[in-house]
Structure formats: C-alpha cells, structure tokens
Design a protein around this motif. Structure first.
Motif, short mmCIF file in Angstrom:
data_model
loop_
_atom_site.label_atom_id
_atom_site.label_comp_id
_atom_site.label_asym_id
_atom_site.label_seq_id
_atom_site.Cartn_x
_atom_site.Cartn_y
_atom_site.Cartn_z
N GLY A 23 0.69 -1.25 0.03
CA GLY A 23 -0.02 0.16 -0.05
C GLY A 23 0.96 1.28 0.12
O GLY A 23 2.03 1.13 0.33
N ALA A 24 0.25 2.25 -0.45
CA ALA A 24 1.00 3.66 -0.55
C ALA A 24 0.19 4.75 -0.29
O ALA A 24 0.39 5.90 -1.09
CB ALA A 24 1.58 3.58 -2.18
N ALA A 28 -1.62 5.73 5.37
CA ALA A 28 -1.22 4.77 6.45
C ALA A 28 0.26 4.22 6.22
O ALA A 28 1.04 3.84 6.88
CB ALA A 28 -2.08 3.58 6.75
N ALA A 29 0.33 3.82 4.79
CA ALA A 29 1.63 3.38 4.43
C ALA A 29 2.85 4.37 4.94
O ALA A 29 3.82 4.02 5.31
CB ALA A 29 1.51 3.01 3.16
N ASN A 78 2.59 -1.59 -4.23
CA ASN A 78 1.41 -1.00 -4.53
C ASN A 78 0.76 -1.15 -5.87
O ASN A 78 1.48 -1.37 -6.91
CB ASN A 78 1.49 0.60 -4.29
N THR A 125 -0.90 0.87 -7.45
CA THR A 125 -0.48 1.88 -8.26
C THR A 125 0.90 2.18 -8.18
O THR A 125 1.18 2.77 -7.05
CB THR A 125 -1.49 2.93 -8.10
N LEU A 155 2.39 -4.31 -7.13
CA LEU A 155 1.98 -5.23 -6.08
C LEU A 155 1.89 -6.42 -7.07
O LEU A 155 1.71 -7.72 -6.63
CB LEU A 155 0.43 -4.83 -5.94
N SER A 176 -6.49 -1.69 1.77
CA SER A 176 -7.88 -1.93 2.48
C SER A 176 -8.46 -3.30 1.97
O SER A 176 -9.51 -3.81 2.41
CB SER A 176 -8.91 -0.98 1.97
P1 ATR Z 1 -5.00 5.17 3.67
O1 ATR Z 1 -4.76 6.68 3.79
O2 ATR Z 1 -5.98 4.74 4.56
O3 ATR Z 1 -3.73 4.44 3.58
P2 ATR Z 1 -5.71 5.29 0.67
O4 ATR Z 1 -4.85 6.34 0.59
O5 ATR Z 1 -7.14 5.11 0.15
O6 ATR Z 1 -5.80 5.02 2.41
O7 ATR Z 1 -4.94 3.92 0.39
C1 ATR Z 1 -5.32 2.73 0.26
C2 ATR Z 1 -4.41 1.76 -0.38
O8 ATR Z 1 -5.10 0.36 -0.52
C3 ATR Z 1 -3.84 2.12 -1.58
O9 ATR Z 1 -2.50 1.70 -1.35
C4 ATR Z 1 -4.70 1.33 -2.40
O10 ATR Z 1 -3.84 1.20 -4.00
P3 ATR Z 1 -3.74 2.33 -4.83
O11 ATR Z 1 -2.82 3.40 -4.50
O12 ATR Z 1 -3.50 1.83 -6.07
O13 ATR Z 1 -5.20 3.04 -4.99
C5 ATR Z 1 -4.90 0.13 -2.01
N1 ATR Z 1 -5.92 -0.59 -2.38
C6 ATR Z 1 -7.18 -0.20 -2.34
N2 ATR Z 1 -8.09 -1.10 -2.98
C7 ATR Z 1 -7.27 -2.04 -3.39
C8 ATR Z 1 -7.27 -3.40 -4.02
N3 ATR Z 1 -8.45 -3.85 -4.71
N4 ATR Z 1 -6.14 -4.25 -4.60
C9 ATR Z 1 -4.78 -3.79 -4.19
N5 ATR Z 1 -4.73 -2.49 -3.43
C10 ATR Z 1 -6.07 -1.95 -2.98
#
Ligand code: ATR
Length: 289
Positions: free
Chosen positions: A126-127, A130-131, A150, A152, A176, A196
């Motif tokens: 994740g990025a 929270a990351a 990640n 993305t 990822l 998430s």
């Molecule tokens: P937070 O601030 O709580 O970390 P966020 O900025 O919405 O929340 O980050 C959610 C993370 O979950 C992101 O890394 C997101 O990946 P993207 O940057 O590609 O959006 C990741 N995420 C959400 N849904 C996903 C999924 N179905 N598969 C893989 N990663 C997912």
C-alpha cells in the motif's frame, strides 16, 4: 458545561473513536462528551474555527481532512510536519496545533508486539497515508530496508523517493503484481498490510493482497486492518507459522496519544482497548458474523 471533543471525517462510517475516547474520558473522571462529527469538506474550516474558539476542546481528523487540517493549523508537531497530515487538533496558548499520532500508534503497537525493527527488512503493501506513517515509523526504528508495493506503482515510487530523501532506510518501490515481490517476501522479517484488501466492507473482503503461499515462519505479519480481527492475510500468516499483529492496537494507541495531547493525562489504554473490542464484537454480532 461538559467539554466537547469529536472526530471529523467524510463519510464517517463505523468509527470506533467515540466509543473508545468516551470510555477513556469517563474512566479519567473528565466531564466531557466525545462524538462523531460527520463533516463534508466544505464544513471542515468551521470545525477548525470551533477548536480555535474553544467550542470544541479537541478533534481527531480522519479521511479526507488530514491534509486540510495540516494546512489549517498554526503549528505542526514534528510527526505531522513529516507526514504532511494531521489527525489530532488542539488549542495550545491560543494557537491551533496539529499533531499526527498514527506514526506513534504504528510504532508502539509493533514494539509491544515484541518486534525489534533495527536492521529489519520490511515489505509494506500500500502507498496511502497509513503506509507513509508506517514507513516513517520503520525508518525511525532503524529498519535496514523497506520495499513498498502498491497496485498503483507510481504512488509507491513517490513514497520511496520521499523516504530516501530523508536519508533513512533504503527503500525500493514495486508494482503489487510484480513477480519479484515473491523474493522480497521471502527475504522479509516484517510484512505490513496498509491496503484495504481484507477489510470488512472493503474492496476485497475475502481477499489477500499477496498470495498466501508467500507467508513463512520467520515473518511477523502486521495487518493494520482491524475489522475483521483475523483478516484473510493474518489467517494465512498464522497457518504458515508466522507471528501476527492486527490493527486494533495501532488504532487504540493513536487514540490514546490524542487523548494525552488534549488532557495532559495518562490515557487508560486497556479501558480504550476493551471499549473498542466490545464495539467491534457488537458490530459483528449485529452483522451476523
Ligand atoms: P490510507 O490513507 O488509509 O492508507 P488510501 O490512501 O486510500 O488510504 O490507500 C489505500 C491503499 O489500499 C492504497 O495503497 C490502494 O492502492 P492504490 O494506490 O493503487 O489505490 C490500496 N488498495 C485499495 N484497494 C485495493 C485493491 N483492490 N487491491 C490492491 N490494493 C488496493
């Protein structure tokens, strides 16, 4: 008159902060009420004005207001300045102050979980915000190497560059879906999920962010998702003989640090944890699960 505290966010779904903070305020004998304050973006400035005017004694800030809060306050605590995000607002000597207790919450939960990050190799999934908190905490704790993966990849690269600029741990970014991630997982001492995926009501509630077969017994797997308590990732980790850490401790500890910032009192962490746990159990029962 009771002091008023609250949490602002939008949408503000099933936040545990009110139940956890109210339990703490009551246990400390503080005459105060802590409520959920659903706040669309256009209304956020009003909440900051309410703190400045003393109508609110302090607020927690969650998605999507953390950056706006950082811009709205007069003073940023060091953690908030590093993360560019504020989760705790208070008034101090007439000045609006913003802090970020997520970094502490992440690090302290890991420490209490018995993990020494010095020299460790970590894989962070994740990025988002929270990351970012997790990465700074790991760098502070002396992690030797972190790989950020990640969906993305550009966001992972941004975070890695940020961390490298701070001259902290060596950081690499991956997609990822990159097969090379399997090798990173095999070498890692710590796997942190900040996506998430696996969250009840999330994008893939029954899913795993990476394959179960990549779990191994030398890992501590730390999933910052707290609902369900045992995510599919943690179940796979346990089955592989890895140690596991769920997200509830981080949630409780960041809240405890906020409470201490506002009241100057030692937070009753166990009371907060029990209140959060009970609310989660009640929600599970209501959901029939
Ligand atoms: P937070 O601030 O709580 O970390 P966020 O900025 O919405 O929340 O980050 C959610 C993370 O979950 C992101 O890394 C997101 O990946 P993207 O940057 O590609 O959006 C990741 N995420 C959400 N849904 C996903 C999924 N179905 N598969 C893989 N990663 C997912």
């Amino acid at each position: 008159m009771s002091a008023a505290y609250g949490v602002i966010g939008w949408p503000l779904g099933h936040t545990l902060s009110p139940v956890m903070q109210q339990a703490a305020l009551d246990a400390l004998g503080i005459d105060a009420v802590y409520t959920a304050l659903p706040t669309p973006p256009a209304q956020a400035p009003r909440r900051f004005r309410d703190v400045r005017a003393g109508r609110l004694a302090g607020i927690n800030v969650t998605i999507p207001h953390k950056r706006a809060a950082a811009a709205a306050v007069d003073d940023l605590a060091p953690a908030a300045a590093r993360l560019g995000a504020v989760n705790t607002v208070s008034l101090d000597g007439g000045r609006l102050c913003g802090d970020n207790t997520d970094l502490y919450g992440f690090a302290e939960a890991l420490r209490r979980g018995g993990f020494d990050a010095r020299g460790a190799r970590a894989l962070v999934l994740g990025a988002g915000g929270a990351a970012r908190a997790a990465l700074h905490a790991l760098a502070d704790a002396g992690a030797a190497q972190v790989v950020i993966a990640n969906r993305t990849p550009a966001r992972a690269r941004g975070l890695a560059a940020d961390l490298a600029a701070g001259a902290a741990a060596a950081a690499a970014a991956r997609d990822l879906a990159d097969p090379a991630l399997q090798r990173d997982a095999a070498r890692a001492d710590l796997l942190v999920n900040t996506t998430s995926v696996g969250m009840a009501g999330g994008p893939a509630p029954d899913g795993l962010p990476i394959p179960a077969a990549w779990m191994h017994a030398r890992l501590l797997v730390y999933d910052i998702v707290y609902r369900p308590a045992m995510t599919p990732l943690l179940t796979a980790a346990r089955d592989a003989g890895a140690r596991t850490l769920g997200g509830l401790d981080m949630l409780v500890l960041q809240g405890a640090a906020s409470l201490e910032r506002w009241t100057g009192r030692r937070a009753p962490v166990d009371v907060m944890r029990r209140a959060a746990r009970a609310a989660l159990d009640a929600a599970d029962t209501a959901a029939g699960g």
